[in-house]
Design a protein around this motif. Structure first.
Motif, PDB file in Angstrom:
ATOM      1  N   GLN A 182      -5.145 -21.221  53.077  1.00  0.00           N
ATOM      2  CA  GLN A 182      -6.363 -21.719  53.695  1.00  0.00           C
ATOM      3  C   GLN A 182      -6.050 -23.068  54.325  1.00  0.00           C
ATOM      4  O   GLN A 182      -5.584 -23.993  53.659  1.00  0.00           O
ATOM      5  CB  GLN A 182      -7.507 -21.858  52.690  1.00  0.00           C
ATOM      6  CG  GLN A 182      -8.801 -22.277  53.367  1.00  0.00           C
ATOM      7  CD  GLN A 182     -10.029 -22.173  52.477  1.00  0.00           C
ATOM      8  OE1 GLN A 182      -9.913 -21.913  51.290  1.00  0.00           O
ATOM      9  NE2 GLN A 182     -11.195 -22.373  53.057  1.00  0.00           N
ATOM     10  N   THR A 183      -6.300 -23.188  55.627  1.00  0.00           N
ATOM     11  CA  THR A 183      -5.960 -24.412  56.351  1.00  0.00           C
ATOM     12  C   THR A 183      -7.178 -25.156  56.883  1.00  0.00           C
ATOM     13  O   THR A 183      -7.049 -26.279  57.357  1.00  0.00           O
ATOM     14  CB  THR A 183      -5.009 -24.082  57.523  1.00  0.00           C
ATOM     15  OG1 THR A 183      -5.525 -22.984  58.281  1.00  0.00           O
ATOM     16  CG2 THR A 183      -3.627 -23.708  56.995  1.00  0.00           C
ATOM     17  N   THR A 189     -12.803 -25.875  52.212  1.00  0.00           N
ATOM     18  CA  THR A 189     -12.648 -26.633  50.979  1.00  0.00           C
ATOM     19  C   THR A 189     -11.560 -26.084  50.061  1.00  0.00           C
ATOM     20  O   THR A 189     -11.135 -26.751  49.129  1.00  0.00           O
ATOM     21  CB  THR A 189     -13.970 -26.655  50.194  1.00  0.00           C
ATOM     22  OG1 THR A 189     -14.383 -25.302  49.942  1.00  0.00           O
ATOM     23  CG2 THR A 189     -15.057 -27.362  50.984  1.00  0.00           C
ATOM     24  N   THR A 207      -7.715 -24.639  48.940  1.00  0.00           N
ATOM     25  CA  THR A 207      -6.341 -25.079  49.201  1.00  0.00           C
ATOM     26  C   THR A 207      -5.316 -24.030  48.776  1.00  0.00           C
ATOM     27  O   THR A 207      -4.126 -24.326  48.694  1.00  0.00           O
ATOM     28  CB  THR A 207      -6.041 -26.387  48.453  1.00  0.00           C
ATOM     29  OG1 THR A 207      -6.248 -26.192  47.040  1.00  0.00           O
ATOM     30  CG2 THR A 207      -6.940 -27.519  48.937  1.00  0.00           C
ATOM     31  N   SER A 227      -2.566 -21.182  48.575  1.00  0.00           N
ATOM     32  CA  SER A 227      -1.446 -20.768  49.416  1.00  0.00           C
ATOM     33  C   SER A 227      -0.579 -19.826  48.588  1.00  0.00           C
ATOM     34  O   SER A 227      -0.067 -20.210  47.535  1.00  0.00           O
ATOM     35  CB  SER A 227      -0.634 -21.980  49.867  1.00  0.00           C
ATOM     36  OG  SER A 227       0.539 -21.581  50.546  1.00  0.00           O
TER      37      SER A 227
END
Length: 250
Positions: free
Chosen positions: A172-173, A176, A178, A180
């Protein structure tokens, strides 16, 4: 009475963070079995334990296939033309990152229109890099009408034995969250599918698909989307609406 109301309000406040956290991204597994099974991505008679909605069809909610059933040759990447087949649902859009190209006449897989298998195609980064170099490959953006959970499938290894990525990663880039997560990709000449679950996403969240070069041009054959069931955020029978009703009755 006031004490009970205070306790109920505190309990509700304690539950609110569960609704405020970002999206969750997890790996589900990969379909890398013998050729002739995973190539049958639309054949419901072939059992697919990793299918999100259990109908034994990958991409029941939509799919994106690059340069599908096309002659050999490269063109600029497109999600709407140049023989790209895009039936992605309205709650999800996909866009390339960088100056990518597409190429046709790759490994044969199911034709979603029915009939005999047809040649798949690929999208690839228009550069050659040393092994281990990671590229941001594609951005996946969610819209406001997103279901509670989706399973994103990534088709790769269908390039005919060349330019197979060393790994693929989804992170998620924007938003809210994060999370990966990553898969290592074997160097084999047959189509493989890798699945990621996205839950708790909201409109505007962006997830980036990364590919890592094996020493060439890392390729992706397409995306599929299936709905997945998600557990309730609260224990059975306990909801904010229920708490409010209990307070009013008392």
């Amino acid at each position: 009475m006031r004490f009970r109301t205070l306790v109920q309000s505190f309990f509700v406040a304690a539950l609110l963070p569960a609704f405020a956290h970002g999206a969750t991204v997890t790996t589900v597994g990969s379909d890398t079995g013998a050729s002739g099974t995973k190539d049958a991505w639309r054949t419901s008679s072939v059992v697919k334990p990793l299918d999100g909605d259990s109908d034994n069809i990958y991409g029941s909610a939509g799919y994106l296939l690059f340069r599908f059933n096309s002659a050999s040759g490269s063109v600029a990447i497109s999600t709407t033309g140049s023989a790209t087949v895009n039936t992605l649902p309205s709650y999800l859009t996909a866009g390339a990152v960088g100056a990518d190209l597409m190429y046709g006449a790759k490994s044969a897989i199911d034709n979603p229109a029915g009939g005999a298998d047809v040649a798949s195609g690929i999208a690839f980064r228009n550069t050659t890099a040393s092994s281990g170099v990671e590229f941001a490959f594609m951005k996946i953006t969610l819209a406001a009408n997103l279901p509670s959970g989706i399973r994103l499938g990534v088709l790769t290894n269908n390039s005919g034995g060349t330019d197979i990525p060393l790994s693929i990663r989804l992170a998620q880039t924007t938003g809210t969250g994060t999370d990966s997560v990553m898969y290592s990709v074997p160097n084999e000449n047959q189509p493989d599918w890798y699945f990621f679950d996205i839950t708790g996403g909201v409109g505007g969240d962006v997830f980036t698909l990364f590919t890592t070069s094996r020493g060439g041009k890392p390729t992706i054959g397409g995306l599929t989307v299936d709905l997945i069931p998600t557990p309730a955020a609260l224990p059975a029978g306990l909801t904010l609406l229920g708490l409010t009703s209990m307070r009013r009755r008392r």
